[in-house]
Every structure is written in structure tokens, then in C-alpha cells.
Design an enzyme around this catalytic site. Structure first.
Site, PDB file in Angstrom:
ATOM      1  N   HIS A 130      -2.589  11.091   0.686  1.00 34.75           N
ATOM      2  CA  HIS A 130      -2.029  10.894   2.030  1.00 34.75           C
ATOM      3  C   HIS A 130      -1.376  12.228   2.410  1.00 34.75           C
ATOM      4  O   HIS A 130      -0.163  12.315   2.580  1.00 34.75           O
ATOM      5  CB  HIS A 130      -1.056   9.725   2.041  1.00 34.75           C
ATOM      6  N   GLU A 149      -3.383   0.131   8.268  1.00 36.96           N
ATOM      7  CA  GLU A 149      -2.173   0.571   9.000  1.00 36.96           C
ATOM      8  C   GLU A 149      -2.239   0.039  10.413  1.00 36.96           C
ATOM      9  O   GLU A 149      -3.277   0.131  11.063  1.00 36.96           O
ATOM     10  CB  GLU A 149      -2.080   2.098   9.099  1.00 36.96           C
ATOM     11  N   GLU A 195      -6.881   8.673   6.271  1.00 37.08           N
ATOM     12  CA  GLU A 195      -7.063   9.386   7.536  1.00 37.08           C
ATOM     13  C   GLU A 195      -7.523  10.831   7.326  1.00 37.08           C
ATOM     14  O   GLU A 195      -6.810  11.783   7.706  1.00 37.08           O
ATOM     15  CB  GLU A 195      -5.777   9.330   8.371  1.00 37.08           C
ATOM     16  N   ARG A 254       0.858  -1.192   0.000  1.00 37.92           N
ATOM     17  CA  ARG A 254       0.000   0.000   0.000  1.00 37.92           C
ATOM     18  C   ARG A 254       0.892   1.240   0.000  1.00 37.92           C
ATOM     19  O   ARG A 254       1.698   1.411   0.921  1.00 37.92           O
ATOM     20  CB  ARG A 254      -0.909  -0.035   1.232  1.00 37.92           C
ATOM     21  N   ASN A 259      -7.264   2.037  10.136  1.00 35.91           N
ATOM     22  CA  ASN A 259      -5.904   2.296  10.661  1.00 35.91           C
ATOM     23  C   ASN A 259      -6.006   2.369  12.173  1.00 35.91           C
ATOM     24  O   ASN A 259      -6.828   3.133  12.701  1.00 35.91           O
ATOM     25  CB  ASN A 259      -5.363   3.637  10.147  1.00 35.91           C
ATOM     26  N   TYR A 267      -3.677   2.277  16.021  1.00 37.97           N
ATOM     27  CA  TYR A 267      -2.404   2.215  16.758  1.00 37.97           C
ATOM     28  C   TYR A 267      -2.600   2.036  18.258  1.00 37.97           C
ATOM     29  O   TYR A 267      -1.896   1.266  18.897  1.00 37.97           O
ATOM     30  CB  TYR A 267      -1.590   3.494  16.504  1.00 37.97           C
TER      31      TYR A 267
HETATM   32  O1  IFM Z   1       3.057   7.891   9.888  1.00 37.56           O
HETATM   33  C1  IFM Z   1       1.686   7.975  10.115  1.00 37.56           C
HETATM   34  C2  IFM Z   1       0.929   7.803   8.826  1.00 37.56           C
HETATM   35  O2  IFM Z   1       1.312   8.736   7.868  1.00 37.56           O
HETATM   36  C3  IFM Z   1      -0.557   7.945   9.054  1.00 37.56           C
HETATM   37  N1  IFM Z   1      -0.992   7.091  10.125  1.00 37.56           N
HETATM   38  C4  IFM Z   1      -0.252   7.120  11.358  1.00 37.56           C
HETATM   39  C5  IFM Z   1       1.220   6.909  11.083  1.00 37.56           C
HETATM   40  C6  IFM Z   1       2.021   6.931  12.395  1.00 37.56           C
HETATM   41  O3  IFM Z   1       1.858   8.149  13.034  1.00 37.56           O
END
Ligand code: IFM
Length: 488
Positions: free
Chosen positions: A138, A389, A183, A94, A312, A314
Site C-alpha cells: 500500500h 475500500e 491501487e 484489511r 475500491n 469513492y
Molecule cells: O486513504 C486512501 C487510501 O490509502 C487509498 N484509497 C483511497 C483512500 C482515501 O483517499
């Protein structure tokens, strides 16, 4: 979308299933990157500046004044990088297309040299048996479009649709998996609300206008792509959905979750998937705007059938009804800023989730990913999901023998893949997983200080060294079986 009834914050960092887990056949094993973060070559072959080129040159905005001018030099190392991907057993890659590279200034004719780079990239990937998955946006808006008003202006959405058609037409013979936006929450609320991202504006109404025009851009682009792509091509969007937890079970903290869910998640999920903005979002922001920038017909334009929804994830976000805790922009993970990125929820407090932290100071908590996937599977049955992500920053660099050992990244990826597997086992239709990121790269306002790569990049020599997590991930990708780290 209504997230599942939130439970009070708890330490879930050890919620990992350690048995061997088999993923469904055909599951995509990928890694993700974005153009500005890795390509470099910002002034080559006709590319014009984007808002990030400008932001990086604005004193005080990016750590140490770092820029994406060279980044990981992927523009010149495309073949080497695809070879690396093949060695890692990736079945999908990706990446994003730089708008100012293929349509300089954001309007008008295509730049053949810019398109040629993505043609070569797609050809190398296809020759290596790796499916290209392209994201149109992006975060690198052509600077000229920002000067004409940027995302708060409706025209930007129309320009984006024209760019989508141009890119789809030129590359659709090779690339059949497309994502409109990555995002959009960050583009709207960090770019125009808190100002910690380009273009660095701090105006809550501009942020809401930007969110609507990003939604509109998405809807228009889906239609534009479908009009030029071959039958069977897939179109999606990638959202950074916030997995929300109230600090306590009090009604006030749960209402804080509702507010952040509205302006963090449902501001995009509502119009894209359900056909309209949520009533509580309009009520929460009524003191700021009457939303008259939403024109008649817009909601139908935005509400397009999708072939995939990209998620995405985290770390979770813990909120309370009273201000305090960590600074808001830190708690949502994208750098500290003085203005709030949350219009209509300014008095909400943000708190650190419990448990171990990555180098971004983000809590490691795979249960948030499981909750998002299962909630989406319940609320939108029939819509296939992709984890577009997921990953962690840790600083590990080469040891005395030159190899790079990063057991914490392996543990992070393993625990999150176990969470994905659990969601799949319970019926969520998740078609693939993209680790963020393939390479150490330019981490926006943090410059080069945060390293997310499966592959270590020496930012001085640009040499690539796959970390131990990359070798581990290659084994998972090759076998489709997740075993606890350290078990062959
Ligand atoms: O690096 C970023 C990415 O560009 C978008 N999502 C979160 C990642 C980590 O912060």
C-alpha cells in the site's frame, strides 16, 4: 474491461433503497487501513525509510509537512485497536504490511522484529474471531529501491516477488487472505505521473513503465504466494476502478471516457484478467513509448487466476473531450498537481459530478459502485468480488459530551451498501465490504486534515472514540441486515 455504455452525468446522489436489505450469509463485514497511514513507529525495530518518509520531508509535498512518524500509533496500540474492531462486530480486517518493516531496504533477509508485529496482529485478530486480510503493498516502497530506479525499473518487480514469498512463508500459517497491490493506478500515475504522491516524479513514460512493472510484480507475487501458502489460501488485488461518465452524450466526450478507461482501468484489468494490454491504450500512448519494456512472456506472467478481485470506490469521474473543468488531479480525487496523471489523455477535461460532496470535495454517488460491480460481474463471471475500500471524509469531532455524531458518514455508507446489495441481488458475486477506514489517519498529501475513520482519533492524545457511524455499522455487521439510518 469495457464499462457499461456510459450515461451522461446526472444527479444520482439520492438513488438509495431505503427498505431493510439482507446480505448473504457469510458476507464479510470489514474495515480497512494501511501501514503508513496508521502504524507510526517509522524508525523502530529495524524499519527503514520508505518513499513516503522521504516525500513527507520534501518541502511543499504534504500539507503542513505532516508525516506518518506517529500516525495513529497503531504499532503500539495493536491490542486496543483489535478490541475496538471486535466491539464493532467486524468479521474481517484489511491491513497492509510495511515492506520496509519486514524486509528493510527491500532486498535480502527478513527482519524478525517486523514480522513479529504482523504475527501478533494476526494472532489478536484470530483470537477475536476476525479474519486477517493482508495487503503486501500500500504505497510504501523502501526508499533504497526508489534510489535504484523504483517502479519504472523491472528489478523492482522481481524484488517484490521475493518479498511476497518471504512474507507469505513467514505469516501464511496465520494469514490466508492475501492481496498483492493496493491501487497500483495511484502508485504509477500519481507517484510518477502527476507527482502528487511519493516519490513525486512527473514523467509520463516513467508512469507507464511503473504501471507495467506493478502488473508484473502482481503476477510474480501471485505465483510466489501460491508456492508458499497452504491450499485454500486466497489471493487477490485491489484496484481503484474509475466509474466514468461523459459530460455529454457527444461522440467526442464518449471517446474521452474510452481514453480514461484505457489508462485508468484497462491498463490493469487487461493484463491481469484478460491476458494483454488493450490495443487502444497502446495506440493512445504510441507518441510517448513503444512499450518495449514489456518483454516476451510478461503478459502470461501477469495473467494469473485470482480468487477475488478487490474494488475500491469513492466517487465517479466525469470527463469531456475538451480540457477544462476541475483540475485533473482534483477530479480524480487525490490532490491538485501541475502535471497530468493520464498519459495519452492529456487533453481530456475533468468535471465535478453533481450532488452533495464529502470533505474531499468528492460527489456522493453510490450508483458508480453498483455500475462497477455489475459490469465486472458481466465481463468476468466466476470471479468473486470484494469491496475492499469505500467511505467518506467528514470532519466531525467530539461534541460537548464527548460522543462523535457523524450522520453524513452513516448516510454515505448506508447508500453505498444499498448499491452493493442491489448488485448482489442482480447476480454479482460480492463476498464482502470493507469500510475505509477503521481509524482517522494520515491521508497522504492532505496530511491529517481529512478524516475517514469510523473511529475518531484525537491526533494530539491519540485517544480513540467510535463515531455514531461505527455504532450503526456494528449493528449492520452483527445482523447482516441494512436498515435505513435511524431505524433500529
Ligand atoms: O486513504 C486512501 C487510501 O490509502 C487509498 N484509497 C483511497 C483512500 C482515501 O483517499
Amino acid at each position: 474491461m469495457t464499462l457499461p455504455d456510459p450515461a451522461p452525468a446526472r444527479d444520482t446522489s439520492t438513488d438509495t433503497d431505503t427498505a431493510a436489505l439482507r446480505f448473504p450469509p457469510g458476507f464479510h463485514w470489514g474495515a480497512a487501513t494501511s501501514a503508513y497511514q496508521i502504524e507510526g513507529a517509522t524508525a523502530e525495530d529495524g524499519r527503514t525509510p520508505s518513499i513516503w518518509d522521504t516525500f513527507c520531508r520534501t518541502p511543499g509535498k504534504v500539507h503542513r509537512g505532516d508525516t506518518g512518524d506517529v500516525a495513529a500509533d497503531h504499532y503500539h496500540r495493536l491490542r486496543e485497536d483489535v478490541r475496538l474492531m471486535a466491539e464493532l462486530g467486524l468479521t474481517a480486517y484489511r491491513f497492509s504490511i510495511a515492506w520496509p518493516r519486514v524486509q528493510p531496504t527491500g532486498r535480502g533477509p527478513a527482519n524478525p522484529r517486523g514480522l513479529d508485529f504482523y504475527r501478533r496482529l494476526a494472532d489478536e485478530l484470530l483470537a477475536a474471531g476476525i479474519t486477517p486480510v493482508a495487503t503486501l503493498y500500500h504505497w510504501d516502497l523502501p526508499q533504497e529501491l526508489e534510489e535504484a530506479g523504483g517502479w519504472p525499473q523491472r528489478r523492482t518487480a522481481e524484488h517484490f516477488a521475493a518479498y511476497a514469498a518471504l512474507a507469505g512463508e513467514a505469516l501464511g500459517d496465520r494469514i490466508t487472505r492475501w492481496t498483492t497491490l493496493n491501487e497500483p493506478w495511484c502508485s504509477a500515475f500519481l507517484g510518477y505521473g502527476s507527482g502528487v504522491h511519493a516519490p513525486g516524479r512527473t514523467d509520463p513514460v516513467a508512469a507507464l513503465r511503473a504501471a507495467h512493472h506493478l502488473n508484473l510484480a502482481h503476477g510474480l507475487a501471485v505465483t510466489a504466494l501460491r508456492s508458499v501458502l497452504p491450499t485454500g489460501a486466497e489471493v487477490s488485488v485491489a484496484l481503484n476502478l474509475h466509474a466514468l461518465r461523459p459530460l455529454s452524450a457527444s461522440a467526442a466526450d464518449r471517446d474521452a471516457v474510452r481514453r480514461i478507461d484505457a489508462v485508468g482501468n484497462r491498463v490493469f484489468l487487461g493484463p491481469m484478467l484478460d491476458g494483454g494490454y488493450p490495443a487502444d491504450l497502446l495506440a493512445d500512448t504510441a507518441h510517448l513509448t513503444d512499450w518495449s519494456f514489456v518483454h516476451s512472456g510478461d503478459q502470461a506472467t501477469i495473467h494469473q487466476r485470482l480468487d477475488r478481485l478487490g474494488v475500491n470506490y469513492y466517487t465517479p469521474t466525469v470527463v469531456s473531450a475538451t480540457p477544462g473543468g476541475a483540475e485533473p488531479a482534483r477530479a480524480d480525487g487525490h490532490g491538485a498537481g501541475s502535471a497530468s496523471p493520464w498519459p495519452g489523455a492529456d487533453r481530456v477535461g475533468f468535471h465535478q459530478a453533481p450532488g452533495e460532496r464529502t470533505a474531499m470535495d468528492w460527489a456522493v454517488d453510490p450508483s458508480g459502485l453498483y455500475e462497477l460491480l455489475t459490469a465486472l460481474a458481466r465481463s468476468h463471471p466466476g470471479l468473486p468480488l470484494m469491496v475492499t475500500e469505500n467511505g467518506a471524509a467528514y470532519p466531525d469531532g467530539p461534541g460537548p459530551r464527548g460522543s462523535v455524531d457523524d450522520p453524513r458518514r452513516t448516510a454515505y455508507l448506508s447508500a453505498h451498501l444499498a448499491a452493493v446489495h442491489r448488485a448482489v441481488a442482480e447476480g454479482a458475486d460480492v463476498r464482502g465490504y470493507f469500510a475505509w477506514s477503521l481509524l482517522d489517519n494520515f491521508e497522504w498529501a492532505y496530511g491529517y486534515t481529512k478524516r475517514f475513520g469510523l473511529v475518531h482519533v484525537d491526533h494530539r492524545t491519540l485517544a480513540r472514540t467510535p463515531r455514531s457511524s461505527a455504532h450503526w455499522y456494528a449493528r449492520v455487521a452483527r445482523t447482516g441486515v441494512l436498515r435505513p439510518p435511524g431505524v433500529a
